[in-house]
Design a protein around this motif. Structure first.
Motif, short mmCIF file in Angstrom:
data_model
loop_
_atom_site.label_atom_id
_atom_site.label_comp_id
_atom_site.label_asym_id
_atom_site.label_seq_id
_atom_site.Cartn_x
_atom_site.Cartn_y
_atom_site.Cartn_z
N LEU A 655 0.76 -1.10 0.25
CA LEU A 655 -0.02 0.07 -0.08
C LEU A 655 0.92 1.37 0.18
O LEU A 655 0.32 2.09 -0.66
N LYS A 658 1.73 1.57 -3.71
CA LYS A 658 0.54 1.67 -4.71
C LYS A 658 -0.39 2.73 -4.48
O LYS A 658 -1.04 3.17 -5.26
N ALA A 659 -0.56 2.94 -3.15
CA ALA A 659 -1.74 4.24 -2.56
C ALA A 659 -0.96 4.88 -1.43
O ALA A 659 -1.17 4.84 -0.35
N ASN A 661 -1.44 7.76 -0.67
CA ASN A 661 -2.33 8.67 -0.03
C ASN A 661 -3.04 7.92 1.07
O ASN A 661 -3.97 8.62 1.74
N LEU A 662 -2.98 6.82 1.28
CA LEU A 662 -3.82 6.09 2.18
C LEU A 662 -2.85 5.80 3.30
O LEU A 662 -1.63 5.47 3.37
N LEU A 757 -8.31 -0.72 1.08
CA LEU A 757 -8.70 0.14 0.16
C LEU A 757 -10.18 0.36 0.23
O LEU A 757 -10.57 1.69 0.17
N LYS A 766 -9.23 10.97 -1.52
CA LYS A 766 -8.01 10.53 -2.55
C LYS A 766 -7.99 9.19 -2.97
O LYS A 766 -7.62 8.79 -3.90
N VAL A 767 -8.32 8.39 -1.78
CA VAL A 767 -8.35 6.91 -2.07
C VAL A 767 -9.62 6.45 -2.91
O VAL A 767 -9.48 5.80 -3.73
N ASP A 770 -9.55 6.77 -6.47
CA ASP A 770 -8.81 5.97 -7.33
C ASP A 770 -9.08 4.38 -7.04
O ASP A 770 -8.31 3.51 -7.46
N MET A 771 -10.06 4.42 -6.23
CA MET A 771 -10.28 3.01 -5.48
C MET A 771 -10.69 1.79 -6.91
O MET A 771 -9.94 0.74 -6.80
N LEU A 774 -7.28 1.00 -8.43
CA LEU A 774 -6.36 0.38 -7.42
C LEU A 774 -6.67 -1.04 -7.30
O LEU A 774 -6.01 -2.15 -7.26
#
Length: 812
Positions: A655, A658-659, A661-662, A757, A766-767, A770-771, A774
C-alpha cells in the motif's frame, strides 16, 4: 422388541476356544489367612462405607435408622450411582490396610467417578473429610450433614471432583483414569497410585491406549501404578465386553499388554483373595524398582494388574418387584427409585440398610467402631484423602532468562527452534519437575533441540531405556493429555506440543480438566498448580507434506469457551514473542495456556526487549509498518497469527507504494483475550484502551488465524462493530503452497490490500477517487500469483522476503 432380559444374577462369561494352558499366564498365590482382627476391620469398614454410600443416595433424615423409615425420611430427588460403590469401598479398605502395613504413600484414582458416594463415605470414615470440611466431622451431626446434603446444592455432587479430598481425576467423562494415574507417578519414586478402571470405561479408546503407559515408566526414577480392572459385568443397560470375556481371554489380553494378571474373584473369601493380591502387587513393584535402582534394570518388566470380579451392586437389593437387581444393570444407579412413594420399596430400603447393622458400626455420638479404626492409617499424611501430592506439592520451575535465546531482529527464525533451545536449558535446570508429552511430532515440529541434553523415555526401546529422558512421545493424544494432567496435578509442569489439527482430539478431555481446576480454585485447601501448556504448531498455513485433513484451528475456540479465569490464548507473531510467551506460560499457574505459532522460519520483527513489551501489552501498534507511526489512519489493519500477520505487513508495504495517499495503522494482537469486552476477561482492554489502539471510528480489518466466529464472539458488545471486517480460516485447503493457502482462505496480502482500500475510501476522498483502478490492479496481481502457483507448483521466489517499506531498510 424388548431390551436385554437377564435371567440370573451375575452371569458368567461363556467359555472361549482358547486352549486351557494359557491360564498359566495368570498369577496363582498361596493365601495366608488374615488375622481375625484385620478381617473384622476390613469387613466392618466396608459395611460402614456401603451403608453410608447407600444412605447418601436415599436419606433426607433419620440417617442412623434410629426409628422406622417414613416417606418424609427420603430425599425428594434420588440421585447417584449405587452399582459401582461396593467394589470401590472394597478396594479402599484394602488400600488402607496396605498403607498401614507398609507405611506406603498411595493415591487412589477412581475411573468410575459416578461412585462418589463410596469414596466420600470412606473419606468420612478415615477423618479426611473433617480435615478439610469441619461440617462433616466424624460425629452424628457430621454424618447427618454428609448423607442429607449429598447431590443437593449444599453438599457434594454425585461425581468425584476437585472438592473430593485425595482426588486428581474428574470423574465424569470415562477413559482417562489410567493415563492420569501413570502421569502422577512419574518422577515420584516412592509413590504408588492404585487406579480402578471399570469394565465400562475399559471399552473406551483412551483406556485401550493407556494400557501401554507402563512402557513409559522408568522404575529407577518413578513410582508405580497398581491397575485394578473392576469387572462387575454391566454398563447402564447392557453387559460389558470384559464381563463377557473369560479368564483365558483376559489373561492373554493383559499378558500381551505387558502385565502379570492376577484374578481376584473368590466371593466367599474376597478379603483373603484381595489382601494377598495387593501384597503380591506391591512386592512385584518393589522387586522391579529395586533392580532398576541397583543398576540392573529389568528389560520389559511385567507389572502387576488385578482383575477384580464382583457382582454389580453387591450387598444391595437382590430383586425389586421381581426384577433382578444385584448382579445386573438394574443396580447401576438407584435400585429403589420409588422409595418415597411406594410402601414396598420403602420397606425394602429399610431392610437393605439394616442388613449392614449400623448399630454395630457407629457409636451413639456418631463416631466409628474401634475395629474400623485399626485398618485406617494413624499418620494423617498416609490417609488416601490427605496425600500431600494430591493438593499441595507444587514445585516452582527454575527458568533461564529467555532473552539469552532470542533471535536477531531482522533475521529469519523458527519459533519452534528457538523455543527448543529454551526448553533444553529448562530441562537441564529442572531434571525432575518438567516433562514434554508429545504425539510423535517433536522433530517434525522442529522442537528437537530439547533432545540436546535429554532423550525420550520409552522403556521398552533398547535405545531409550533407563536413560532418564524428559520426553515422552506416544501416538495417542488422549494418553499425552492424561499424562500431563496427572503430572501437573501432583505438582509438576508439563508441555504438550502438537500438530494444530489434532489437538481437537482431546477437546472434551481438556474441558473436563478445566472443570476440575475451576472447582479446585474454589476450595480453600487446594494449592496452586502449574498451568497446562499447549503448543499448537504445524498449522494450516504451512502444511508442507499434508493436506486438508491437517488444517483445523478449532482448538482455539475450545479454549476460548472456558471460564475467563482459566482461558489464555496466544498467537505470537515471531520467534522472540514466542519465547517471551513460552517463558510466561511456564511460570504461570492454574491456567489453560494455548500458544499457536509457526515452525517455519519467519521474519523476526521485534527485538527481545520489544517483544517483551509487546507481549506484556497483548497488542500494540507496529509503527515500522504504519504510516507516520500509525497517526491519523484511514484504516486499521490487524494481524493475529504469525503467517497472517506477515500478510498484513506485506500488504502495508504494498500500500505504501501503490496508494501513497492511504494512511494505515498496523496492529498485531498476540494475546487474543485482549479483544474481549471490557470486564469479560482479566486481559480484556478497557473501552478507552480499545479506542486508543484501534481508534474510536476508523474501519478495522482483522486477518485472523482461527475461525471468524471466534473473533466475532470476542468483539461482541464493542461499539461501532459495523466498521469491522474479518477474514480468517474458511475451511479451504489442500496439499498446496503456503501462499495458495492464503489465497484460498482470502487472507493473502492482496485480500488485505483490497480490504484496506475499501475501508480507507470511506473517509479518504483521494483513495476513493482511485479505488476502482487500484482494486482492479490488485485483483490482477492476485490472479497472476495464483496462475503462477498453478503453473509451477511453487510460490514466487520473493513471496516471503522481509517486506521493504521504501526507506531502504527492512522492518526497522
Amino acid at each position: 422388541m424388548p431390551g436385554e432380559v437377564i435371567d440370573r444374577p451375575n452371569p458368567q462369561p461363556l467359555p472361549s476356544h482358547i486352549e486351557d494352558h494359557v491360564l498359566s499366564l495368570a498369577v496363582k498365590l498361596e493365601r495366608a489367612k488374615l488375622d481375625s482382627s484385620t478381617a473384622k476391620g476390613l469387613q466392618e469398614f466396608r459395611r460402614a462405607a456401603n451403608y453410608i454410600a447407600a444412605a447418601m443416595i436415599f436419606l433426607h433424615d433419620n440417617v442412623l435408622l434410629e426409628r422406622d423409615l417414613t416417606f418424609d425420611d427420603i430425599k425428594p430427588r434420588l440421585l447417584g450411582h449405587w452399582g459401582t460403590c461396593p467394589g470401590l469401598t472394597l478396594v479402599y479398605s484394602h488400600l488402607n490396610l496396605l498403607a498401614t502395613t507398609h507405611d506406603q504413600d498411595i493415591i487412589y484414582v477412581v475411573g468410575p467417578g459416578h461412585g462418589a458416594p463410596a469414596i466420600l463415605a470412606c473419606l468420612w470414615l478415615e477423618g479426611s473429610l473433617e480435615r478439610f470440611y469441619p461440617q462433616y466431622s466424624r460425629t452424628k451431626q457430621g454424618l447427618h450433614n454428609l448423607i442429607t446434603r449429598f447431590s443437593t446444592p449444599t453438599g457434594f455432587p454425585s461425581h468425584i471432583n476437585a472438592e473430593t479430598p485425595g482426588a486428581i481425576h474428574e470423574g465424569g467423562e470415562l477413559g482417562y483414569a489410567l493415563s492420569v494415574a501413570y502421569g502422577a507417578v512419574m518422577d515420584r519414586p516412592d509413590l504408588v497410585v492404585a487406579c480402578i478402571v471399570g469394565d465400562g470405561e475399559s471399552e473406551t479408546g483412551p483406556t485401550a491406549a493407556a494400557w501401554h503407559a507402563a512402557k513409559y515408566i522408568d522404575p529407577k526414577e518413578s513410582g508405580a501404578v497398581i491397575p485394578i480392572v473392576h469387572v462387575n459385568g454391566f454398563k447402564i443397560s447392557e453387559r460389558t465386553i470384559y464381563g463377557c470375556m473369560d479368564d483365558k481371554e483376559m489373561a492373554t489380553l493383559f499378558t500381551g499388554y505387558g502385565y502379570q494378571p492376577r484374578f481376584v474373584e473368590d466371593l466367599d473369601d474376597i478379603d483373603g483373595d484381595l489382601g494377598a493380591s495387593m501384597e503380591w502387587a506391591l512386592s512385584e513393584i518393589h522387586r522391579i524398582q529395586k533392580a532398576a535402582r541397583s543398576g540392573r534394570p529389568i528389560m520389559k518388566p511385567r507389572w502387576p494388574v488385578l482383575i477384580l470380579r464382583t457382582p454389580k451392586g453387591w450387598s444391595g437389593p437382590k430383586r425389586v418387584h421381581g426384577e433382578i437387581v444385584e448382579g445386573s444393570f438394574h443396580a447401576h444407579q438407584v435400585p429403589l427409585m420409588a422409595a418415597k412413594k411406594d410402601e414396598e420399596e420403602l420397606k425394602q430400603l429399610q431392610e437393605w440398610l439394616l442388613s449392614y447393622k449400623p448399630s454395630e458400626l457407629f457409636t451413639k455420638d456418631g463416631d466409628v467402631a474401634e475395629d474400623i479404626l485399626k485398618i485406617i492409617p494413624i499418620d494423617d499424611s498416609k490417609k488416601l484423602g490427605q496425600q500431600i501430592d494430591t493438593y499441595g506439592s507444587h514445585e516452582v520451575l527454575k527458568l533461564p532468562d529467555w532473552k539469552t535465546f532470542g533471535a536477531e531482529k531482522g533475521e529469519q527464525a523458527s519459533c519452534m527452534k528457538v523455543c527448543g533451545e529454551l526448553l533444553d536449558q529448562t530441562f537441564v535446570d529442572n531434571p525432575h519437575s518438567i516433562r514434554v508429552f508429545s504425539p510423535d511430532e517433536l522433530v517434525s515440529n522442529k522442537l528437537d533441540a530439547v533432545l540436546k541434553h535429554t532423550g525420550r523415555n520409552f522403556q521398552w526401546d533398547e535405545f531409550s531405556n533407563a536413560r532418564g529422558g524428559r520426553v515422552i512421545e506416544i501416538l495417542s493424544e488422549h494418553t499425552c493429555q492424561g499424562f500431563m494432567q496427572g503430572y501437573t496435578l501432583t505438582g509438576r509442569t508439563a508441555l504438550f506440543p502438537s500438530y494444530e489439527s489434532f489437538l481437537g482430539i482431546i477437546h472434551t478431555m481438556m474441558v473436563q480438566y478445566s472443570k476440575f481446576n475451576k472447582m479446585a480454585r474454589e476450595t480453600t485447601w487446594r494449592k496452586d498448580i502449574s498451568s497446562i501448556n499447549y503448543i499448537e504448531t504445524s498449522t494450516w498455513t504451512r502444511q508442507e507434506h499434508n493436506g486438508f485433513s491437517h488444517q483445523n484451528p478449532s482448538f482455539i475456540g475450545a479454549v476460548l469457551n472456558l471460564k475467563p479465569t482459566a482461558a489464555r490464548v496466544y498467537l505470537p507473531p515471531d520467534a522472540n514473542t514466542f519465547l517471551s510467551t513460552l517463558a510466561h506460560c511456564l511460570r504461570s499457574r492454574n491456567y489453560v495456556n494455548l500458544m499457536v505459532g509457526s515452525k517455519q522460519p519467519q521474519p523476526v520483527f521485534l527485538s527481545p526487549e520489544e517483544a517483551e513489551s509487546h507481549c506484556r501489552a497483548g497488542a500494540s501498534v507496529w509503527k515500522f509498518a504504519s504510516t507516520d507511526g500509525g497517526l491519523n489512519p484511514d484504516v486499521v489493519l490487524v494481524g493475529i497469527g504469525a503467517e497472517l500477520t506477515f500478510e498484513v505487513i506485506e500488504a502495508a508495504a504494498m500500500l505504501r507504494k501503490k496508494a501513497p495517499n492511504l494512511r494505515v495503522r498496523v496492529i498485531n494482537v498476540t494475546d487474543l483475550m485482549v479483544l474481549g469486552l471490557e470486564g469479560s476477561h482479566p486481559h480484556a482492554l478497557s473501552h478507552d484502551d480499545f479506542d486508543a489502539l484501534f481508534t474510536p471510528d476508523k474501519p478495522i480489518h482483522f486477518n485472523y488465524h482461527g475461525y471468524a466466529y471466534e473473533l466475532k464472539g470476542l468483539l461482541f458488545g464493542r461499539p461501532n462493530l459495523h466498521r469491522i471486517t474479518i477474514e480468517a480460516y474458511d475451511e479451504e485447503g489442500s496439499t498446496t503452497t503456503p501462499l495458495d493457502m492464503m489465497l484460498r482462505n482470502r487472507v493473502s496480502r492482496w485480500h488485505v490490500v483490497d480490504a484496506a482500500l475499501k475501508g480507507a475510501a470511506v473517509g479518504n476522498e483521494k483513495v476513493r477517487v482511485d479505488m476502482h483502478e487500484l482494486r482492479s490492479n490488485n485483483s490482477h496481481e492476485l490472479k497472476k500469483a495464483r496462475d503462477y502457483i498453478m503453473a509451477t507448483g511453487k510460490d514466487p521466489d520473493d513471496a516471503y522476503d522481509t517486506p521493504d517499506f521504501g526507506n531502504g531498510k527492512e522492518c526497522t
